[in-house]
Enzyme design. Structure first.
Site, short mmCIF file in Angstrom:
data_model
loop_
_atom_site.label_atom_id
_atom_site.label_comp_id
_atom_site.label_asym_id
_atom_site.label_seq_id
_atom_site.Cartn_x
_atom_site.Cartn_y
_atom_site.Cartn_z
CB VAL A 154 32.94 40.62 -3.98
CG1 VAL A 154 31.80 41.20 -3.14
CG2 VAL A 154 33.52 41.69 -4.90
CE LYS A 195 36.17 45.66 -6.13
NZ LYS A 195 35.66 46.66 -7.08
CG PHE A 251 42.01 46.20 -9.77
CD1 PHE A 251 43.03 45.87 -10.64
CD2 PHE A 251 41.15 47.22 -10.12
CE1 PHE A 251 43.19 46.56 -11.83
CE2 PHE A 251 41.31 47.91 -11.32
CZ PHE A 251 42.34 47.57 -12.17
N GLY A 252 40.20 42.53 -7.22
CA GLY A 252 39.95 41.94 -5.91
C GLY A 252 38.80 40.96 -5.89
CB ILE A 288 29.24 36.68 -3.62
CG1 ILE A 288 29.79 38.03 -3.15
CG2 ILE A 288 28.59 35.92 -2.49
CD1 ILE A 288 28.72 38.96 -2.59
N GLY A 289 32.01 36.82 -5.74
CA GLY A 289 32.42 37.41 -7.02
C GLY A 289 33.88 37.82 -7.01
CG ASP A 310 34.28 48.32 -16.35
OD1 ASP A 310 34.15 47.94 -17.54
OD2 ASP A 310 34.77 47.60 -15.46
#
Length: 358
Positions: A49, A63, A46-47, A41-42, A160
């Site tokens: 999801v 995640k 750095f990773g 889904i995303g 962020d």
């Protein structure tokens, strides 16, 4: 469950991991159907999801962080430190984590409407956000940030804040997510001198150019998001108003020309004009070049939620920064600086509003 992947600070890291619930790799693999691509889904800095469902039926966002990235390791530990025990209606809840060999995984609550970025600014906008939903997203996000900045001990600077890190529940309640770059601020610290990390287009100029991080960097980023929500336009583009300029530059130009309604998303119907204008002006207060002139997030909540007349005599031009590259994840050991440091953050508080109802 081994912790050998955490390097030399194993005692501190084990203590940190003790703050949150531990999931096994086997149960998270089963929850996501072996991390199948159809459940993706995303993707973050750095990773990746994945959507999953735990054995008890609870939907989760899983995640998985890069196994060989020092930044991914740092993000993993930072998120646990920052929000493992934090509960607020406008912050994503961290359910727990998993450490298995080289795998480092974070497990969050699942939010049905994905991110503000995908709903509002994505290429395929299938959900129509009317003004009432947008206003609620603005206010909820502001409340979440005010909680991080002013109610938590130690305080937290997110670093962020952007549309893709504002996640939406089924009813469009906003929740701030992705605390991998967050910094904790002790009460006796005025600012942190640090290497830059964040997303171009949302970075406050004093932080992007000088590495001086304060709560006001988040306030600036929120102001940019606020403009995106009202306009339905992305800050990553730079050709607004028929010329090469940032969304913030265009907003300021329209403000000077008394044409702020030109910024409002044309897809919106029955928009309350005075409220929309107030929201844009709040965004301009948040993005002033001088960080000390920006409001606190609790002031922003008040400015957004109450029909008050803003004291525009105190409004000064925004600060602009346009770097290259989207996401800068470089970080270094931070230098904590007290009020007596050579970099002084500020003058006396500025009056931002006139508390007289219209």
């Amino acid at each position: 469950m081994g912790c050998s992947c955490f390097g030399s600070s194993r005692v501190d890291q084990k203590d940190l991991l003790g703050k949150t619930k531990h999931f096994t790799y086997k149960e998270l693999s089963a929850a996501t159907d072996q991390f199948h691509q159809r459940n993706k889904i995303g993707r973050g800095g750095f990773g990746t999801v994945f959507k999953g469902n735990l054995r008890n039926g609870t939907p989760v966002a899983v995640k998985t962080l890069s196994a060989f990235s020092k930044q991914g390791l740092r993000e993993f530990l930072t998120e646990i430190e920052a929000i493992s025990n934090v509960r607020h209606p406008n912050l994503v809840q961290l359910y727990g984590c998993c450490v298995h060999g080289d795998n480092r995984i974070l497990v969050y609550e699942y939010l049905e409407n994905n991110s503000l970025d995908s709903v509002l600014l994505g290429r395929f906008r299938t959900i129509k956000l009317d003004w009432s939903k947008r206003a609620a997203i603005c206010l909820g996000t502001a409340k979440g940030l005010a909680y991080l900045h002013e109610e938590l001990v130690p305080r937290i600077v997110h670093r962020d804040i952007k549309a893709s890190n504002i996640l939406l529940k089924r009813d469009f309640t906003p929740k701030i997510g992705d605390f991998g770059l967050a910094k904790l601020f002790p009460d006796d610290i005025t600012h942190i001198s640090t290497k830059i990390a964040g997303t171009t287009g949302y970075l406050a100029p004093e932080y992007a150019l000088g590495g001086q991080l304060t709560m006001k960097a988040d306030v600036y980023s929120f102001g940019v998001v606020l403009l995106e929500i009202v306009s339905g336009k992305s800050s990553s583009r730079s050709n607004w108003g028929g010329t090469e300029k940032l969304l913030l530059e265009w907003a300021w130009e329209l403000y000077q020309g008394e044409k702020l309604m030109d910024l409002v998303d044309p897809e919106l119907d029955d928009i309350p004009e005075q409220e929309a204008l107030r929201y844009i002006k709040v965004a301009l207060f948040c993005t002033q070049a001088n960080a000390s002139r920006r409001p606190s997030m609790s002031q922003v909540v008040s400015m957004l939620s109450r029909d008050i007349r803003l004291n525009e005599k105190q409004l000064t031009p925004p600060g602009f920064f346009q770097g290259s590259g989207a996401h800068n994840s470089l970080q270094s050991k931070d230098k904590l600086s007290g009020a007596s440091a050579s970099f002084q953050m500020s003058s006396a508080p500025t009056t931002l509003t006139e508390l007289n109802p219209r």
